[in-house]
Design a protein around this motif. Sequence first.
Motif, short mmCIF file in Angstrom:
data_model
loop_
_atom_site.label_atom_id
_atom_site.label_comp_id
_atom_site.label_asym_id
_atom_site.label_seq_id
_atom_site.Cartn_x
_atom_site.Cartn_y
_atom_site.Cartn_z
N ALA A 183 0.86 -1.18 0.00
CA ALA A 183 0.00 0.00 0.00
C ALA A 183 0.90 1.23 0.00
CB ALA A 183 -0.88 0.01 1.25
N SER A 184 0.46 2.30 -0.66
CA SER A 184 1.23 3.54 -0.63
C SER A 184 0.31 4.73 -0.86
CB SER A 184 2.35 3.53 -1.67
OG SER A 184 1.83 3.64 -2.98
N ARG A 185 0.78 5.88 -0.44
CA ARG A 185 0.05 7.12 -0.72
C ARG A 185 1.01 8.29 -0.60
NH1 ARG A 185 -4.80 7.97 3.08
NH2 ARG A 185 -5.18 5.80 2.50
N GLY A 186 0.76 9.31 -1.41
CA GLY A 186 1.53 10.54 -1.33
C GLY A 186 0.86 11.49 -0.36
N MET A 187 1.62 12.01 0.58
CA MET A 187 1.12 12.92 1.60
C MET A 187 1.74 14.30 1.37
SD MET A 187 1.68 12.59 5.72
CE MET A 187 0.85 13.64 6.90
N ARG A 188 0.89 15.31 1.19
CA ARG A 188 1.38 16.68 1.02
C ARG A 188 1.04 17.48 2.27
NH1 ARG A 188 -0.57 20.28 -4.01
NH2 ARG A 188 -2.60 19.85 -3.02
N VAL A 189 2.07 18.02 2.89
CA VAL A 189 1.91 18.83 4.10
C VAL A 189 2.18 20.29 3.74
CG1 VAL A 189 2.75 19.24 6.45
CG2 VAL A 189 2.67 16.90 5.53
N ARG A 190 1.25 21.17 4.06
CA ARG A 190 1.41 22.60 3.82
C ARG A 190 1.46 23.33 5.16
NH1 ARG A 190 -2.95 23.70 -1.10
NH2 ARG A 190 -1.65 22.86 -2.79
N LEU A 191 2.48 24.15 5.34
CA LEU A 191 2.67 24.93 6.55
C LEU A 191 2.58 26.41 6.19
CD1 LEU A 191 5.76 22.92 7.82
CD2 LEU A 191 3.46 22.81 8.81
N THR A 192 1.80 27.15 6.94
CA THR A 192 1.60 28.57 6.64
C THR A 192 1.91 29.42 7.86
OG1 THR A 192 -0.21 27.96 5.14
CG2 THR A 192 -0.02 30.28 5.75
N GLY A 193 2.80 30.39 7.66
CA GLY A 193 3.13 31.34 8.71
C GLY A 193 2.93 32.77 8.24
N LYS A 194 3.97 33.59 8.33
CA LYS A 194 3.88 34.99 7.91
C LYS A 194 5.22 35.43 7.36
CE LYS A 194 2.94 39.65 9.70
NZ LYS A 194 2.67 40.44 10.93
N THR A 195 5.23 35.98 6.14
CA THR A 195 6.48 36.46 5.55
C THR A 195 6.94 37.73 6.25
OG1 THR A 195 5.29 37.74 3.88
CG2 THR A 195 5.94 35.49 3.30
N ALA A 196 8.22 38.02 6.08
CA ALA A 196 8.80 39.23 6.65
C ALA A 196 9.98 39.66 5.81
CB ALA A 196 9.24 38.97 8.09
N HIS A 197 10.44 40.87 6.02
CA HIS A 197 11.68 41.30 5.37
C HIS A 197 12.82 40.47 5.94
CE1 HIS A 197 14.96 43.81 3.96
NE2 HIS A 197 14.08 44.47 3.19
N ALA A 198 13.75 40.11 5.08
CA ALA A 198 14.84 39.25 5.53
C ALA A 198 15.70 39.89 6.60
CB ALA A 198 15.69 38.85 4.33
#
Length: 386
Positions: A183-198
């Motif tokens: 058995a197999s499956r592709g797992m996509r994890v999305r993480l969302t934060g906040k951008t900033a100036h470097a």
Amino acid sequence: MTAQRLTNADIHDLTEWRRMLHRRPELSGEEVETARTVAATLKATGPDRILTGLGGHGVAALYDSGQPGPRVLLRCELDGLPIQELSDAEHRSETDGKAHLCGHDGHMAMLAGMARLLGRQRPATGSVVLLFQPAEETGEGAARVVSDPGFDAIRPDYAFAVHNYPGMPLGEVGVVAGPASCASRGMRVRLTGKTAHASLPETGLSPAPALSRLMVEMTGLSEGADLADPAFALVTVCHARLGEPAFGIAPGEAELYVTLRSLTDTRMEALVAAAESLAQDAAGAGLGLSIDYHDIFPACANDAKAAEIVRRAADMLGLSSGPGCLPMRPSEDFGHFGTRACLAFILLGNGTNGPVLHNPDYDFPDDLIGLGCALFAAIVEDVLGS
């Protein structure tokens, strides 16, 4: 209906037909012209019924003896792969970025050979269905075919599929009772934060630490050295992306692609739960988290009775048989057909020195067309008589 009844002219025709298909690959869900070509080829053999549009672009032909008996389904695949072929062969793919690099063109030729044999002589009892299934490579095709209302008219008692396999001697038959593919499956994890100036990363919320943590911890869920261990699990990090490719922006979002793999569906359920728990812990209270799944394949397990039929067929043809490379880590959606049918997924060795499946220089060995057709014919004779 033995392989000897395939004439030299048959083999020549089937080889040319296979190479024609090789030149014109179509991806999962796009197999319009391939299906049309298959349907025309099957129609010429005089089946009792042809079904098209099964589960998308699936095509099936029914050959009925007119006598009571079981129904045997033989299955092959229609789809190619989104890979650029590297070959000097005259029959190489004519479409950039698409190619038959798994041998599905050869599997279709085997079943086209069976169509010729069944057109000339029906089985003694029962019936045979030749199924050309769409979208195997994405794990979607078999599930869609089985759930298609049209499939009820051809639902089988037995189901068999052959897959060519590099690394096994040419013509060796691989079959086991029990687990055959993972058995197999592709797992996509999305993480969302906040951008900033470097220059001011503290004013944002970067998912970089969570992404780095997950890349290590996900692979740590792997367990068992080989498929002899029923607890076997394998997690492979396939792709990671963090923020934008720029020097002035601290990242605010990330993606991680991993493939989860296990020997059984029950083990997969536990593996999914563990992977999701890791993702939730890494995201913590600050990051947004979303998870979705792709290319979902069930485990494929062979019925002991069907496996024994395959072994007898191999013996009748004088072919060596054994476990071969089964069970195998690669996945197969053929397991969906085992819900109500006595099922066997079979490997047929294509040699020990060539490129492996999905390699850009792979090509199906034409010598397997006759062998695969002979094996299918012997299986049908065993179940239904000749």
